[in-house]
Design an enzyme around this catalytic site. Sequence first.
Site, PDB file in Angstrom:
ATOM      1  N   HIS A 198       0.861  -1.198   0.000  1.00 30.90           N
ATOM      2  CA  HIS A 198       0.000   0.000   0.000  1.00 30.90           C
ATOM      3  C   HIS A 198       0.892   1.242   0.000  1.00 30.90           C
ATOM      4  CE1 HIS A 198      -2.838   3.005   1.545  1.00 30.90           C
ATOM      5  NE2 HIS A 198      -3.819   2.162   1.273  1.00 30.90           N
ATOM      6  N   CYS A 236      -3.577   2.278  -4.230  1.00 34.10           N
ATOM      7  CA  CYS A 236      -4.655   3.026  -3.577  1.00 34.10           C
ATOM      8  C   CYS A 236      -4.792   4.369  -4.285  1.00 34.10           C
ATOM      9  CB  CYS A 236      -4.339   3.207  -2.098  1.00 34.10           C
ATOM     10  SG  CYS A 236      -5.569   4.214  -1.263  1.00 34.10           S
ATOM     11  N   HIS A 265      -7.358  -0.249  -4.321  1.00 34.78           N
ATOM     12  CA  HIS A 265      -8.239   0.488  -3.412  1.00 34.78           C
ATOM     13  C   HIS A 265      -8.822   1.616  -4.243  1.00 34.78           C
ATOM     14  CE1 HIS A 265      -6.355  -0.593   0.769  1.00 34.78           C
ATOM     15  NE2 HIS A 265      -6.841  -1.636   0.126  1.00 34.78           N
ATOM     16  N   ASP A 310     -12.778   1.925  -1.389  1.00 34.67           N
ATOM     17  CA  ASP A 310     -12.065   2.387  -0.192  1.00 34.67           C
ATOM     18  C   ASP A 310     -12.942   3.431   0.495  1.00 34.67           C
ATOM     19  OD1 ASP A 310     -10.019   2.370   1.595  1.00 34.67           O
ATOM     20  OD2 ASP A 310      -8.615   3.501   0.368  1.00 34.67           O
ATOM     21  N   HIS A 311     -12.475   3.885   1.643  1.00 32.31           N
ATOM     22  CA  HIS A 311     -13.204   4.830   2.511  1.00 32.31           C
ATOM     23  C   HIS A 311     -14.487   5.398   1.923  1.00 32.31           C
ATOM     24  CE1 HIS A 311      -9.080   5.961   4.379  1.00 32.31           C
ATOM     25  NE2 HIS A 311      -9.308   4.654   4.364  1.00 32.31           N
ATOM     26  N   TYR A 324     -15.322   3.438   7.113  1.00 33.83           N
ATOM     27  CA  TYR A 324     -15.636   2.027   6.892  1.00 33.83           C
ATOM     28  C   TYR A 324     -17.058   1.631   7.275  1.00 33.83           C
ATOM     29  CZ  TYR A 324     -10.871   1.261   5.499  1.00 33.83           C
ATOM     30  OH  TYR A 324      -9.695   1.302   4.802  1.00 33.83           O
TER      31      TYR A 324
HETATM   32  C1  DNO Z   1      -6.781   2.952   5.346  1.00 33.94           C
HETATM   33  C2  DNO Z   1      -6.152   1.789   4.698  1.00 33.94           C
HETATM   34  C3  DNO Z   1      -4.738   1.597   5.171  1.00 33.94           C
HETATM   35  C4  DNO Z   1      -4.226   0.255   4.708  1.00 33.94           C
HETATM   36  C5  DNO Z   1      -2.821  -0.043   5.124  1.00 33.94           C
HETATM   37  C6  DNO Z   1      -2.334  -1.259   4.402  1.00 33.94           C
HETATM   38  O1  DNO Z   1      -7.945   2.996   5.518  1.00 33.94           O
HETATM   39  O2  DNO Z   1      -6.238   1.837   3.335  1.00 33.94           O
HETATM   40  O3  DNO Z   1      -4.710   1.676   6.548  1.00 33.94           O
HETATM   41  O4  DNO Z   1      -5.032  -0.745   5.254  1.00 33.94           O
HETATM   42  O5  DNO Z   1      -1.993   1.015   4.882  1.00 33.94           O
HETATM   43  O6  DNO Z   1      -1.240  -1.774   5.077  1.00 33.94           O
END
Ligand code: DNO
Length: 349
Positions: A198, A236, A265, A310-311, A324
């Site tokens: 990531h 990401c 992501h 993602d988020h 989340y």
């Molecule tokens: C945040 C996530 C990160 C991710 C880590 C992977 O929400 O995308 O915390 O899980 O960086 O190691």
Amino acid sequence: MKSSFRWYGESDPVTLADIRQIPGMRSIVSAVYDVPPGEVWPVERLERMAGLCEENGLVFDIVESIPVTEDIKLGGPERDRHIENYCENIRRCAGAGVKCVTYNFMPVFDWTRTQLDKVGTDGSKSLVMYWDQLKDLDPLREDIHLPGWDSSYTQEQVRGLIRAYGELGEEGLWENISCFLKRVIPVAEEQGVIMALHPDDPPYPIFGLPRVITCEKNLDRYLSIVDSPSNSLCLCTGSLGCSRENDIPALVRKYSAMGRIGFMHLRNVKILPDGSFEECGHWSGAGSLDMNAIVKALVDTGFEGWFRPDHGRDIWGEGGRPGYGLFDRALGTAYINGLIEANGGRLER
Ligand code: DNO
């Protein structure tokens, strides 16, 4: 490609029964969250996770994250033991059916935001990073608490770590990354596991801590340390995308064509004129990224890995875990599904 959803385990207010109702959903992204970094995960916990997912028509085949300890990143006294345990965790995950493991190399702090509940004009809440809230903070001089930071460190420990990373510097961090990859990737290869790195979020140094997983040049450097499909990226879009220097659709196209993206992501982010940023809904019109161009790049290059929304924002009064909750991430998946279908892509079930 495989649609996935992050789930924090049995204490997560979002249930597997909720997740399975999201159209096209296949995989659960999770981890054993209560074993300290550097220690070995009990096999029974992984097997239980796999069983619960199966009962709900889902597959537990991707982990986020196995944490890389500060001793590994700093080359500290426990490095060897922690790397051995890391390799053992990869074997145990593989034994439970896991095919991809996400991790990061951010010193001390994972993602950095100044507020987790910024109310937008539509009444939704999201995570933001505003420079004017950050610029006067100096953890070497004062105690600071940013939302979402690892509260297991005391302020004195944080100061010690910041000083240690200051001495190590970027090149020192690269050496420790190299030492880690050379030992871990052969185990991942043997176990049929893709390691998905990531990027740093945001992709620039914070409080003088070196951050190197930030841009194309450094991603190239990382991937060339061990040239193997098991040494791949968790690309990401929102993390790399909060720096205007990074052309996200171009990066996705390049690394996917190379077969070096394990996990995507997918989220949008709105960059403000001073470089601050706000997380926003997934739709391209809400932020600075062209989400269709990103998905098109994945489809055109035949991406077969996992993606997750993602988020999400906190909408409809859900009040879930910041970033989340169920609702906005489910909307994100539905939107991404539409982009995949419109671009001629296919969801693997
Ligand atoms: C945040 C996530 C990160 C991710 C880590 C992977 O929400 O995308 O915390 O899980 O960086 O190691």
